[in-house]
Design a protein around this motif. Structure first.
Motif, mmCIF file in Angstrom:
data_model
loop_
_atom_site.group_PDB
_atom_site.id
_atom_site.type_symbol
_atom_site.label_atom_id
_atom_site.label_comp_id
_atom_site.label_asym_id
_atom_site.label_seq_id
_atom_site.Cartn_x
_atom_site.Cartn_y
_atom_site.Cartn_z
ATOM 1 N N VAL A 164 0.852 -1.187 0.000
ATOM 2 C CA VAL A 164 0.000 0.000 0.000
ATOM 3 C C VAL A 164 0.886 1.235 0.000
ATOM 4 O O VAL A 164 1.841 1.333 0.781
ATOM 5 N N ASP A 165 0.601 2.171 -0.891
ATOM 6 C CA ASP A 165 1.417 3.379 -1.008
ATOM 7 C C ASP A 165 1.106 4.342 0.142
ATOM 8 O O ASP A 165 0.046 4.953 0.179
ATOM 9 N N LEU A 166 2.034 4.435 1.068
ATOM 10 C CA LEU A 166 1.907 5.360 2.198
ATOM 11 C C LEU A 166 2.995 6.436 2.149
ATOM 12 O O LEU A 166 3.210 7.140 3.132
ATOM 13 N N SER A 167 3.655 6.550 1.001
ATOM 14 C CA SER A 167 4.808 7.436 0.894
ATOM 15 C C SER A 167 4.481 8.883 1.240
ATOM 16 O O SER A 167 5.293 9.579 1.860
ATOM 17 N N ASP A 168 3.287 9.342 0.857
ATOM 18 C CA ASP A 168 2.928 10.732 1.136
ATOM 19 C C ASP A 168 2.569 10.964 2.597
ATOM 20 O O ASP A 168 2.468 12.109 3.045
ATOM 21 N N LEU A 169 2.377 9.854 3.355
ATOM 22 C CA LEU A 169 2.032 9.977 4.769
ATOM 23 C C LEU A 169 3.266 9.916 5.661
ATOM 24 O O LEU A 169 3.218 10.342 6.815
ATOM 25 N N ARG A 170 4.349 9.397 5.125
ATOM 26 C CA ARG A 170 5.573 9.293 5.922
ATOM 27 C C ARG A 170 6.173 10.685 6.100
ATOM 28 O O ARG A 170 6.265 11.471 5.162
ATOM 29 N N GLY A 171 6.559 10.984 7.306
ATOM 30 C CA GLY A 171 7.075 12.307 7.600
ATOM 31 C C GLY A 171 6.017 13.243 8.156
ATOM 32 O O GLY A 171 6.348 14.278 8.738
ATOM 33 N N ARG A 172 4.754 12.882 7.983
ATOM 34 C CA ARG A 172 3.679 13.665 8.581
ATOM 35 C C ARG A 172 3.498 13.253 10.030
ATOM 36 O O ARG A 172 3.883 12.140 10.424
ATOM 37 N N PRO A 173 2.929 14.099 10.854
ATOM 38 C CA PRO A 173 2.625 13.690 12.232
ATOM 39 C C PRO A 173 1.722 12.459 12.213
ATOM 40 O O PRO A 173 0.768 12.400 11.428
ATOM 41 N N ILE A 174 2.027 11.478 13.058
ATOM 42 C CA ILE A 174 1.209 10.267 13.097
ATOM 43 C C ILE A 174 0.013 10.546 14.014
ATOM 44 O O ILE A 174 -0.043 10.104 15.162
ATOM 45 N N ASP A 175 -0.919 11.316 13.477
ATOM 46 C CA ASP A 175 -2.108 11.682 14.245
ATOM 47 C C ASP A 175 -3.323 10.925 13.706
ATOM 48 O O ASP A 175 -3.199 10.081 12.808
ATOM 49 N N GLN A 176 -4.480 11.219 14.255
ATOM 50 C CA GLN A 176 -5.687 10.497 13.891
ATOM 51 C C GLN A 176 -6.011 10.622 12.410
ATOM 52 O O GLN A 176 -6.408 9.646 11.767
ATOM 53 N N ALA A 177 -5.830 11.817 11.845
ATOM 54 C CA ALA A 177 -6.143 12.025 10.435
ATOM 55 C C ALA A 177 -5.227 11.199 9.536
ATOM 56 O O ALA A 177 -5.681 10.563 8.570
ATOM 57 N N THR A 178 -3.937 11.179 9.859
ATOM 58 C CA THR A 178 -2.976 10.412 9.062
ATOM 59 C C THR A 178 -3.268 8.923 9.144
ATOM 60 O O THR A 178 -3.270 8.220 8.124
ATOM 61 N N LEU A 179 -3.522 8.444 10.347
ATOM 62 C CA LEU A 179 -3.808 7.024 10.531
ATOM 63 C C LEU A 179 -5.105 6.618 9.842
ATOM 64 O O LEU A 179 -5.191 5.539 9.242
ATOM 65 N N ALA A 180 -6.123 7.474 9.914
ATOM 66 C CA ALA A 180 -7.401 7.165 9.287
ATOM 67 C C ALA A 180 -7.253 7.076 7.774
ATOM 68 O O ALA A 180 -7.817 6.183 7.120
ATOM 69 N N GLU A 181 -6.485 7.981 7.202
ATOM 70 C CA GLU A 181 -6.278 7.981 5.758
ATOM 71 C C GLU A 181 -5.531 6.732 5.309
ATOM 72 O O GLU A 181 -5.902 6.071 4.338
ATOM 73 N N GLY A 182 -4.465 6.401 6.037
ATOM 74 C CA GLY A 182 -3.693 5.215 5.690
ATOM 75 C C GLY A 182 -4.492 3.941 5.856
ATOM 76 O O GLY A 182 -4.428 3.032 5.013
ATOM 77 N N THR A 183 -5.260 3.857 6.938
ATOM 78 C CA THR A 183 -6.061 2.664 7.202
ATOM 79 C C THR A 183 -7.127 2.478 6.138
ATOM 80 O O THR A 183 -7.408 1.344 5.705
ATOM 81 N N ALA A 184 -7.730 3.562 5.682
ATOM 82 C CA ALA A 184 -8.741 3.479 4.629
ATOM 83 C C ALA A 184 -8.137 2.899 3.356
ATOM 84 O O ALA A 184 -8.775 2.087 2.661
ATOM 85 N N ARG A 185 -6.911 3.294 3.041
ATOM 86 C CA ARG A 185 -6.245 2.766 1.856
ATOM 87 C C ARG A 185 -6.006 1.264 1.981
ATOM 88 O O ARG A 185 -6.201 0.504 1.025
ATOM 89 N N VAL A 186 -5.575 0.847 3.162
ATOM 90 C CA VAL A 186 -5.313 -0.574 3.392
ATOM 91 C C VAL A 186 -6.585 -1.390 3.247
ATOM 92 O O VAL A 186 -6.609 -2.425 2.568
ATOM 93 N N MET A 187 -7.673 -0.927 3.854
ATOM 94 C CA MET A 187 -8.921 -1.685 3.799
ATOM 95 C C MET A 187 -9.487 -1.732 2.381
ATOM 96 O O MET A 187 -10.070 -2.738 1.962
ATOM 97 N N THR A 188 -9.306 -0.657 1.629
ATOM 98 C CA THR A 188 -9.761 -0.654 0.235
ATOM 99 C C THR A 188 -8.975 -1.667 -0.582
ATOM 100 O O THR A 188 -9.544 -2.402 -1.403
ATOM 101 N N ALA A 189 -7.659 -1.732 -0.349
ATOM 102 C CA ALA A 189 -6.823 -2.687 -1.079
ATOM 103 C C ALA A 189 -7.219 -4.125 -0.760
ATOM 104 O O ALA A 189 -7.299 -4.974 -1.659
#
Length: 221
Positions: A164-189
């Motif tokens: 799953v492409d999380l490259s644009d999320l790396r380096g961002r604060p690992i907050d609720q918004a970042t985690l929610a976005e990444g998790t949504a991508r994983v579940m869609t995949a």
């Protein structure tokens, strides 16, 4: 017995650390996914509650098999995911994490809303999170059932996806918004892989137990 069929198994790295994130709809899923991973040349590992490692015999077995202890001490967010992520990197392990946290509540066995544990570990450790889906396990052990049936012979298929492409999320604060976005991508995949196995189109939105008055009991978040 069962016939195990793997699709795109070459996408599973032969070495190095990564997180495998599969769908979850039967209590026997860990055995099934462990079998698939073993067949693809990697030793399957799981996260386990730290208290289990302090039980005589059980603890020795867990340690010897390379499972990762996760301590849940104190209130609020602990540093357990960070410590587990560091072990993942240091030991170059392949770890199976169910992002749903428990058996799906979706009436049709599609992946439901995910929890943040798998994505948090991926972001904190810098390793890939690889989606996977399996189908046919329900013929061996149905959801919520305690009965196991291997005969007549069952066919179980597993499809491995691209990281799953999380490259644009790396380096961002690992907050609720970042985690929610990444998790949504994983579940869609995961849902897309399962749709391929089932020959069906997965729902556009993931089932949300909180919106359907269903109790949700997570194992790792």
């Amino acid at each position: 017995m069962a016939k195990f069929v793997t699709i795109d198994g070459h996408k599973l790295p032969k070495q190095g650390a990564f997180i495998l994130a599969p769908n979850h709809y039967s209590e026997i899923d860990p055995v099934i996914m462990g079998r698939f991973m073993w067949g693809l040349g990697r030793v399957p590992r799981f996260l386990a509650k730290g208290s289990l490692f302090r039980i005589p015999v059980v603890g020795r077995i867990l340690t010897a098999s390379g499972q990762i202890p996760v301590e849940r001490e104190g209130r609020g967010r602990s540093d357990a995911p960070l410590k587990a992520a560091q072990q993942l990197v240091d030991r170059r392990l392949a770890v199976i994490i169910y992002p749903e946290g428990t058996l799906t509540r979706d009436p049709d066995l599609w992946p439901m809303r995910g929890k943040s544990g798998a994505v948090r570990m991926a972001l904190e450790s810098g390793v890939d999170i690889i989606p996977a889906a399996h189908w046919g396990t329900q013929k061996i052990m149905a959801r919520y059932s305690k009965r196991i049936s291997f005969f007549p012979r069952k066919r179980i298929e597993c499809k491995i996806g691209d990281p799953v492409d999380l490259s644009d999320l790396r380096g961002r604060p690992i907050d609720q918004a970042t985690l929610a976005e990444g998790t949504a991508r994983v579940m869609t995949a995961i849902a897309q892989l399962l749709g391929d196995l089932r020959g069906e189109t997965p729902p556009a939105e993931r089932w949300d137990p909180s919106k359907n008055n269903q109790k949700e009991t997570g194992r790792f978040e």
